[in-house]
Design a protein around this motif. Structure first.
Motif, PDB file in Angstrom:
ATOM      1  N   ASP A 174       0.856  -1.178   0.000  1.00  0.00           N
ATOM      2  CA  ASP A 174       0.000   0.000   0.000  1.00  0.00           C
ATOM      3  C   ASP A 174       0.897   1.233   0.000  1.00  0.00           C
ATOM      4  O   ASP A 174       1.496   1.589   1.003  1.00  0.00           O
ATOM      5  N   ARG A 175       0.980   1.815  -1.153  1.00  0.00           N
ATOM      6  CA  ARG A 175       1.910   2.926  -1.313  1.00  0.00           C
ATOM      7  C   ARG A 175       1.548   4.104  -0.409  1.00  0.00           C
ATOM      8  O   ARG A 175       2.396   4.784   0.146  1.00  0.00           O
ATOM      9  N   LEU A 176       0.245   4.329  -0.289  1.00  0.00           N
ATOM     10  CA  LEU A 176      -0.198   5.489   0.498  1.00  0.00           C
ATOM     11  C   LEU A 176       0.204   5.338   1.955  1.00  0.00           C
ATOM     12  O   LEU A 176       0.721   6.259   2.570  1.00  0.00           O
ATOM     13  N   ARG A 177      -0.081   4.134   2.491  1.00  0.00           N
ATOM     14  CA  ARG A 177       0.222   3.944   3.913  1.00  0.00           C
ATOM     15  C   ARG A 177       1.622   3.423   4.130  1.00  0.00           C
ATOM     16  O   ARG A 177       2.094   3.337   5.250  1.00  0.00           O
ATOM     17  N   GLY A 178       2.294   3.069   3.021  1.00  0.00           N
ATOM     18  CA  GLY A 178       3.674   2.617   3.119  1.00  0.00           C
ATOM     19  C   GLY A 178       3.793   1.302   3.869  1.00  0.00           C
ATOM     20  O   GLY A 178       4.708   1.091   4.654  1.00  0.00           O
ATOM     21  N   ARG A 179       2.841   0.384   3.670  1.00  0.00           N
ATOM     22  CA  ARG A 179       2.930  -0.900   4.364  1.00  0.00           C
ATOM     23  C   ARG A 179       2.334  -1.999   3.503  1.00  0.00           C
ATOM     24  O   ARG A 179       1.599  -1.744   2.547  1.00  0.00           O
ATOM     25  N   LEU A 180       2.665  -3.239   3.914  1.00  0.00           N
ATOM     26  CA  LEU A 180       2.151  -4.383   3.184  1.00  0.00           C
ATOM     27  C   LEU A 180       0.740  -4.698   3.653  1.00  0.00           C
ATOM     28  O   LEU A 180       0.430  -4.595   4.836  1.00  0.00           O
ATOM     29  N   VAL A 181      -0.097  -5.079   2.692  1.00  0.00           N
ATOM     30  CA  VAL A 181      -1.464  -5.462   3.037  1.00  0.00           C
ATOM     31  C   VAL A 181      -1.717  -6.847   2.445  1.00  0.00           C
ATOM     32  O   VAL A 181      -1.465  -7.069   1.263  1.00  0.00           O
ATOM     33  N   ALA A 182      -2.194  -7.769   3.283  1.00  0.00           N
ATOM     34  CA  ALA A 182      -2.433  -9.129   2.798  1.00  0.00           C
ATOM     35  C   ALA A 182      -3.495  -9.105   1.719  1.00  0.00           C
ATOM     36  O   ALA A 182      -4.565  -8.534   1.887  1.00  0.00           O
ATOM     37  N   SER A 183      -3.165  -9.669   0.564  1.00  0.00           N
ATOM     38  CA  SER A 183      -4.160  -9.662  -0.500  1.00  0.00           C
ATOM     39  C   SER A 183      -4.496 -11.079  -0.951  1.00  0.00           C
ATOM     40  O   SER A 183      -5.345 -11.272  -1.799  1.00  0.00           O
ATOM     41  N   GLY A 184      -3.818 -12.049  -0.423  1.00  0.00           N
ATOM     42  CA  GLY A 184      -4.167 -13.432  -0.750  1.00  0.00           C
ATOM     43  C   GLY A 184      -3.506 -14.361   0.258  1.00  0.00           C
ATOM     44  O   GLY A 184      -2.290 -14.309   0.445  1.00  0.00           O
ATOM     45  N   VAL A 185      -4.290 -15.127   0.952  1.00  0.00           N
ATOM     46  CA  VAL A 185      -3.740 -15.997   1.989  1.00  0.00           C
ATOM     47  C   VAL A 185      -4.412 -17.359   1.869  1.00  0.00           C
ATOM     48  O   VAL A 185      -5.622 -17.443   1.802  1.00  0.00           O
TER      49      VAL A 185
END
Lengths: 649, 143
Positions: A174-185
């Motif tokens: 997530d470029r805006l928040r500057g963090r990784l977001v789980a998108s497939g688990v």
């Protein structure tokens, strides 16, 4: 082979026992009741046998062999009395065995050896092939136009399958928040703590920061994995963690977890990395093509692409609307439906498209269809040609209007020029007449008056002679007025070309000339050096000569006459100053008009045109002129000339 | 036949004054007067009544029929006349006329002053130079 029923090392022939102990294979013998009759040292070592197995039932001694090939094949060998040979993983020994078993009436002789390294190598080869196939398949999926979400799902399946790992996570960045977001688990037990996905975990942070994959065969003993207790409490033991993108431009993360400690092969890590790279590329290409499509969909211009046969492969809203259609219905249609290849406009479009297709070079043409003008820009485009259609009717109309306006303006200018030329011609012929025809009678008046005096002087009294003298003076004065007027007219017509003019030199030489003309007079000249102006030399000379001539004239009755030529410090104006008769400032505005004189002719002779000529010359140069004076105290004429000929008519 | 002066001038006053100026300067050469450009051309290139070519031509510019500059051009274009000293004697000192006169090969350009005394002086100098000091070209002497 031993008789079997009570077989043990003792009953074997000593020689045979010696041989069996020496062979490098593991060996054991079973009797008909599946009891272990003999087991050599190598076999005991391989199978981690600690207590004496002799006499024990084989399956009881090695319960993990139950249901495996070991049990099935040994049974078959004994039942069918046929030798068997197989390779199987031994859970007991935790390695692969190649086994050969020979039956006899009273039992079974089994030879086996550890072939783990060979098997591992083979399996690695197979796995490599699988990985490669997987990468190729994935690449196909990317090209096949799957959505990004579908690609991620695909990737997760491949990872689980190829790596035989139960848990796979894919994060997007997530470029805006500057963090990784789980998108497939995939693979977590329901209820697994979501904190486990916290992106600040050591392995994710490591991969994100360095761009290098984080690989750990056993997290429990990995010093880098300090902050991962939740993961481990959820059963995770090993992991591969690879960044999608680069640390500078992260796009996401692939994480593979194994629930047993294991040594990941180099190929496994490479596989994850290639997948990550492919996803990164797919992501940017999908992103750019999505953006592209968005642009194309929303632009106010038409966009259409054709295949090699000039059939429509894509058309945007705008293009379709022009034809009163929807984009979907146009796909597959031939260009020929829309433009007549034999028509004038259609032919040009058709030829330009073909030309672009063949030359692989873009082309632009303008077409008129009904009352609309269009600009068609054509590009070679993925095995076909694309055309960008812009409505330029407005521009064309504007252009036409400008052309019309220009033509009109030109016509008007031409008309005015003609009038001006005519006026100029008239003026020219007027001054020509003036200089010829007006002077000739004057010459006659003067000449014959003189002749009268010369030839008949004796018959004329003094008064008559005086009258004739006045007639002559008047004629001569009129002649000089005509000359001055002609000069004024000439200045008005003269073209001004700008060159550097040395005013100092002109002033000095004219001062000399004045002295030569009137050697009795003593006039002091003060001429500043280095007075340089930009202008027409002849005209600027006329300015100085007129002003200096005036000064000379009006200092005739002055004691200690003095004339100075220079330049003011402040405005940079040039000036000619004298200490002569001066003038009353109240009449200053009359100075520069033609035929305006402030002095009686008897007092100071003059035509009254000199200053008008000077003013006109200065104005023609884009400059200004003014005068200051006081009766009896002299006069100063200031004039400015522009430094550069900007804004000059 | 004595060398003579050809005066091409249409203004009777100027003819009279010019003649007077010659007299005052004691220039006794005959002055042949022609009153327009056509007459001048007929005379120079046609029937001169047995006369030779003039020693010097004084040419006004503003002439009826054929202008002075045109006459000058013909004089310079003709094999017979192109070396005859020709002086423009005119009221104008228009730059265009000056330039055109010299371009066509005039020998002198004299502006007739209004002041008769100055006019006499000008004629004196022209006569002195072209009739006395100047060596005429060989073919100009048809005596």
């Amino acid at each position: 082979m031993a008789d079997g029923t009570t077989t043990d090392a003792a009953v074997l022939q000593p020689n045979l026992a010696l041989v069996l102990e020496r062979i490098t294979d593991g060996f054991f013998a079973l009797d008909a009741d599946w009891r272990i009759a003999y087991m050599n040292a190598e076999a005991r070592r391989l199978l981690h046998v600690e207590s004496d197995p002799i006499g024990r039932v084989w399956l009881e001694a090695f319960p993990k062999a139950r249901g495996r090939l070991f049990e099935r094949e040994y049974s078959r060998a004994m039942r069918e009395q046929t030798p068997v040979q197989f390779v199987e993983y031994s859970a007991t020994a935790e390695c692969w065995f190649e086994v050969k078993a020979y039956p006899s009436a009273d039992g079974l002789s089994v030879y086996f050896r550890d072939v783990s390294s060979r098997i591992e190598a083979q399996r690695e080869v197979e796995r490599n092939a699988r990985r490669q196939r997987a990468i190729i398949d994935f690449g196909r999926s990317v090209l096949g136009g799957l959505s990004f979400e579908e690609l991620l799902a695909d990737a997760i399946d491949l990872l689980r399958d190829v790596l035989e790992a139960p848990i796979v996570e894919i994060y997007s960045y997530d470029r805006l928040r500057g963090r990784l977001v789980a998108s497939g688990v995939v693979g977590w037990n329901p209820g697994a703590s979501l904190d486990a996905f916290a992106p600040e975990l050591d392995h994710l942070e490591h991969a994100l920061r360095t761009g290098e994959p984080f690989v750990s065969g056993d997290l429990r003993v990995d010093p880098r994995a300090r902050r991962m207790p939740e993961l481990m409490s959820n059963g995770v033991r090993a992991c591969i963690c690879a960044l999608v993108g680069t640390p500078a431009d992260p796009k996401g993360m692939i994480v593979v977890y194994a629930t047993t400690s294991r040594t990941f092969a180099v190929g496994d890590v490479r596989f994850v990395e290639s997948l990550a790279q492919t996803i990164a590329e797919a992501s940017s290409s999908i992103e750019s093509s999505r953006r592209m499509r968005q642009v194309v969909e929303t632009v106010r211009d038409g966009f259409v692409s054709f295949d090699r046969d000039l059939r429509i492969t894509y058309a945007n809203e705008r293009f379709a609307r022009f034809w009163g259609r929807t984009p979907e219905t146009m796909i597959g249609e031939s260009i020929a439906i829309h433009t007549d290849p034999l028509g004038d406009t259609g032919g040009r479009v058709y030829r330009a498209l073909l030309e672009t297709l063949q030359s692989q070079q873009s082309a632009t043409i303008e077409t008129q269809y009904r009352d609309r003008w269009h600009e068609l820009r054509m590009y070679p485009f993925s095995d076909g040609v694309a055309a960008y259609v812009r409505d330029i009717t407005r521009r064309k109309t504007e252009e036409q209007r400008i052309r019309d306006l220009n033509a009109e303006l030109e016509a008007r200018v031409a008309e005015r020029t003609k009038q001006l030329q005519l006026a100029n011609k008239e003026l020219e012929s007027f001054s020509y007449s003036v200089s010829h025809d007006l002077r000739a009678p004057l010459r006659a008046i003067d000449g014959f008056s003189q002749a009268l005096v010369e030839d008949y002087g004796e018959q004329l009294d003094e008064r008559a002679q005086n009258y004739l003298d006045r007639v002559r003076k008047a004629a001569q004065r009129m002649a000089s007025l005509i000359d001055a007027l002609l000069q004024l007219a000439k200045v008005a017509r003269a073209a001004v070309t700008y060159t550097r003019v040395d005013l100092t030199a002109i002033a000095r030489s004219f001062a000399e000339e004045l002295h030569d003309r009137d050697p009795e007079r003593r006039v002091e000249f003060a001429i500043e050096p280095a007075l340089v102006a930009l202008g027409e030399p002849n005209l600027l000379r006329a300015v100085l000569e007129n002003l200096m001539g005036n000064a000379w004239k009006f200092t005739r009755k002055t004691e200690n006459p003095r004339i100075s030529v220079g330049r003011t410090d402040a405005g940079g104006e040039f000036f000619v100053r004298d200490n002569g008769a001066g003038f009353d400032m109240a009449y200053g505005n009359k100075l520069f008009g033609a035929f305006q004189r402030l002095h009686a002719n008897e007092e100071f002779e003059g035509t009254g045109i000199g200053l008008a000529t000077v003013a006109r010359i200065v104005h023609r140069h884009g400059g200004t002129i003014r005068a200051e004076g006081e009766t009896g105290k002299g006069a100063t004429f200031y004039f400015s000339l522009p430094h550069r000929p900007d804004g000059v008519e | 036949m004595k060398p003579y002066i050809l005066l091409v001038e249409d203004n009777e006053d100027d003819i009279e004054l010019t003649q007077r100026a010659f007299d005052k300067n004691h220039i006794i050469n005959e002055v042949v007067v022609l009153r327009d450009g056509a007459e001048a051309c007929d005379f120079l290139f046609g029937d001169r009544g047995g006369r030779s070519l003039p020693q010097v031509i004084l040419l006004d510019l503003k002439l009826p029929k054929i202008s002075g500059l045109e006459v000058l051009e013909k004089i310079r274009a003709s094999e017979d006349t192109h070396l005859i000293p020709t002086v423009i004697l005119t009221s104008s000192k228009q730059e265009e006329d000056l330039l055109e006169g010299y371009r066509l090969g005039v020998n002198s350009y004299v502006r007739k002053p209004v002041d008769f005394n100055e006019f006499v002086e000008a004629v004196r100098q022209v006569g002195l130079y072209w009739l006395v000091l100047n060596e005429a070209p060989p073919q100009g002497i048809h005596i």
